[in-house]
Design an enzyme around this catalytic site. Sequence first.
Site, mmCIF file in Angstrom:
data_model
loop_
_atom_site.group_PDB
_atom_site.id
_atom_site.type_symbol
_atom_site.label_atom_id
_atom_site.label_comp_id
_atom_site.label_asym_id
_atom_site.label_seq_id
_atom_site.Cartn_x
_atom_site.Cartn_y
_atom_site.Cartn_z
ATOM 1 N N ASN A 76 0.762 -1.155 -0.092
ATOM 2 C CA ASN A 76 0.043 -0.147 -0.025
ATOM 3 C C ASN A 76 0.845 1.304 -0.089
ATOM 4 O O ASN A 76 2.134 1.172 0.150
ATOM 5 C CB ASN A 76 -0.997 0.014 1.225
ATOM 6 C CG ASN A 76 -2.166 0.503 0.913
ATOM 7 O OD1 ASN A 76 -2.232 1.492 0.170
ATOM 8 N ND2 ASN A 76 -3.140 0.229 1.653
ATOM 9 N N HIS A 122 23.345 1.051 12.777
ATOM 10 C CA HIS A 122 24.572 1.885 12.936
ATOM 11 C C HIS A 122 25.386 1.543 14.168
ATOM 12 O O HIS A 122 24.664 0.971 15.353
ATOM 13 C CB HIS A 122 24.328 3.535 13.035
ATOM 14 C CG HIS A 122 23.797 4.038 11.744
ATOM 15 N ND1 HIS A 122 24.724 4.148 10.410
ATOM 16 C CD2 HIS A 122 22.812 4.239 11.333
ATOM 17 C CE1 HIS A 122 24.044 4.794 9.573
ATOM 18 N NE2 HIS A 122 22.803 4.655 10.009
ATOM 19 N N ALA A 177 -1.441 -2.793 13.366
ATOM 20 C CA ALA A 177 -0.928 -1.432 12.938
ATOM 21 C C ALA A 177 -0.094 -0.538 14.064
ATOM 22 O O ALA A 177 -0.455 -0.723 14.964
ATOM 23 C CB ALA A 177 -2.151 -0.605 12.558
ATOM 24 N N LYS A 222 4.541 -7.836 20.391
ATOM 25 C CA LYS A 222 4.403 -9.166 21.187
ATOM 26 C C LYS A 222 3.581 -10.053 20.816
ATOM 27 O O LYS A 222 2.263 -9.437 20.220
ATOM 28 C CB LYS A 222 4.244 -8.850 22.627
ATOM 29 C CG LYS A 222 5.428 -8.206 23.380
ATOM 30 C CD LYS A 222 5.400 -7.879 24.777
ATOM 31 C CE LYS A 222 6.693 -7.374 25.233
ATOM 32 N NZ LYS A 222 6.775 -7.010 26.435
ATOM 33 N N ARG A 262 -2.043 -13.613 20.335
ATOM 34 C CA ARG A 262 -2.809 -14.937 20.157
ATOM 35 C C ARG A 262 -2.219 -15.608 19.123
ATOM 36 O O ARG A 262 -1.710 -14.910 18.255
ATOM 37 C CB ARG A 262 -4.261 -14.896 20.532
ATOM 38 C CG ARG A 262 -4.706 -13.846 18.963
ATOM 39 C CD ARG A 262 -6.285 -13.968 19.342
ATOM 40 N NE ARG A 262 -6.818 -13.093 18.178
ATOM 41 C CZ ARG A 262 -7.466 -13.864 17.154
ATOM 42 N NH1 ARG A 262 -7.183 -15.164 16.684
ATOM 43 N NH2 ARG A 262 -7.962 -13.156 16.101
#
Length: 194
Positions: free
Chosen positions: A89, A119, A162, A182, A185
């Site tokens: 997108n 870096h 998101a 994290k 489920r």
Amino acid sequence: MNTHQALEHLRNGETASANSNLHICMHKIAQDALKITSELNSAYHEPEEIRRIFSKLIGKEVPKSFTLFPPFYSECAKNIFIGENVFINCGCHFQDQGGIYIGDNALIGSYVVMATINHSLSPENRADNHPSPIHIGKNVWIGSGAIILPGVTIGDNTVVGAGSIVTKDLPANVVAVGNPCKILREINEHILSV
């Protein structure tokens, strides 16, 4: 050092020390990418034309099933590898010097950043570039505004929420969200078979 050699060194994780031949070559590659992304992003293009320009940008043909909604940004692009039926997108930025590998049927949301360069923490070597590849599995959905950091692998069928910042590998068949990202489920077999 030529472009092909530089890209291979970067894919292999070789450090590009500041002002080294590899570092200088990276800047030359960037100029080519900036020129082509300017062409891609400066006007409306039919889907076939987008695929043609994107193929020129990454230096290899993309599948006819590939879809991109510009604008798209990269200061390398030659180390991007695209599977079948991939959708990217608008507003994405791929910093792909270390290699970005996107599996079949992956969906990449708006404004996703994939960064394959770190870096040095040492101030004396801060300008050195340390590449590490990103691997996106098959059927992965990355939500809008997510950031995928160097060296991350995302397993098949996984969904990244998101705005998430993915700092570590994610296994297959999970929903993962947050900063740092994290696992929320698992995606069960019933959902996978639908």
